[in-house]
Motif scaffolding. Structure first.
Motif, short mmCIF file in Angstrom:
data_model
loop_
_atom_site.label_atom_id
_atom_site.label_comp_id
_atom_site.label_asym_id
_atom_site.label_seq_id
_atom_site.Cartn_x
_atom_site.Cartn_y
_atom_site.Cartn_z
N GLU A 23 -3.36 -0.27 7.22
CA GLU A 23 -2.54 0.87 7.58
C GLU A 23 -1.06 0.48 7.61
N ARG A 24 -0.21 1.49 7.41
CA ARG A 24 1.23 1.24 7.58
C ARG A 24 1.46 0.77 9.01
N ASN A 25 2.46 -0.08 9.18
CA ASN A 25 2.74 -0.64 10.50
C ASN A 25 3.81 0.20 11.21
N LEU A 26 3.43 1.43 11.55
CA LEU A 26 4.33 2.30 12.29
C LEU A 26 4.40 1.78 13.72
N ARG A 71 3.96 -8.95 11.39
CA ARG A 71 3.97 -7.59 11.96
C ARG A 71 5.41 -7.10 12.15
N SER A 74 6.93 -6.11 8.73
CA SER A 74 6.40 -4.87 8.15
C SER A 74 6.57 -3.66 9.08
N GLU A 76 7.73 -0.44 10.93
CA GLU A 76 8.50 0.75 10.59
C GLU A 76 8.75 1.53 11.87
N GLY A 113 1.59 2.71 17.46
CA GLY A 113 1.18 1.76 16.45
C GLY A 113 -0.05 0.97 16.87
N TRP A 126 -2.18 5.68 15.90
CA TRP A 126 -1.93 6.93 15.18
C TRP A 126 -2.99 7.25 14.14
#
Length: 162
Positions: A23-26, A71, A74, A76, A113, A126
């Protein structure tokens, strides 16, 4: 077999790398601060372990420092979007949403996140099923959650303090 091709072991097992999900690291601003704090702690731990000659502690701190450094690289950072004048707030990353089930029981969730998720305190990733059911919804919407149907009764898009 010749001993020349056998790796000598010092009795320690190599630690596996900590997996990073696809997954994107929001991250919220709070989550970013937590990652940076963890990196600082691990740098100190690595220095102490190195000075003490504790190879096991060096291996653990090094592995964890690699994970948290990846982490951080990456990450965001995202703040929940503020609704335009007259527009209702929508559930989004970083928002706190309160739902009420058929029995009048309320639960609140903050969508965060992966590394800052703490389900027991209401912080859920999320991409978790509950979060996915809530994203994009507004106050008054009915949602189907694992525990049954619930109505969204409040959405707070104020970012958490860091």
């Amino acid at each position: 077999m010749s001993r020349a091709f056998v790796k000598e072991s010092d009795g320690e097992e190599a630690l596996p790398e900590r997996p990073v999900g696809p997954e994107r690291n929001l991250v919220t601003r709070r989550g970013l601060a937590l990652i940076e704090a963890e990196i600082a702690i691990l740098r100190d731990a690595l220095a102490v372990a190195t000075a003490a000659g504790d190879r096991s502690a060096v291996a653990r701190a090094s592995r964890d420092l690699r994970y948290w450094t990846r982490r951080r690289a990456s990450a965001e950072p995202i703040d929940p979007p503020l609704p335009a004048d007259g527009e209702p707030a929508k559930v989004s990353f970083g928002a706190r949403v309160t739902v009420e089930d058929e029995n009048g029981r309320q639960r609140s969730y903050r969508l965060v996140g992966a590394d800052e998720a703490e389900p027991a305190s209401g912080r859920i990733a999320w991409f978790a099923p509950v979060a996915r059911a809530l994203i994009g919804r507004e106050v008054g919407d009915e949602v189907t959650l694992p525990g049954g149907t619930a109505e969204i009764v409040a959405i707070d898009v104020t970012p958490e303090p860091t």
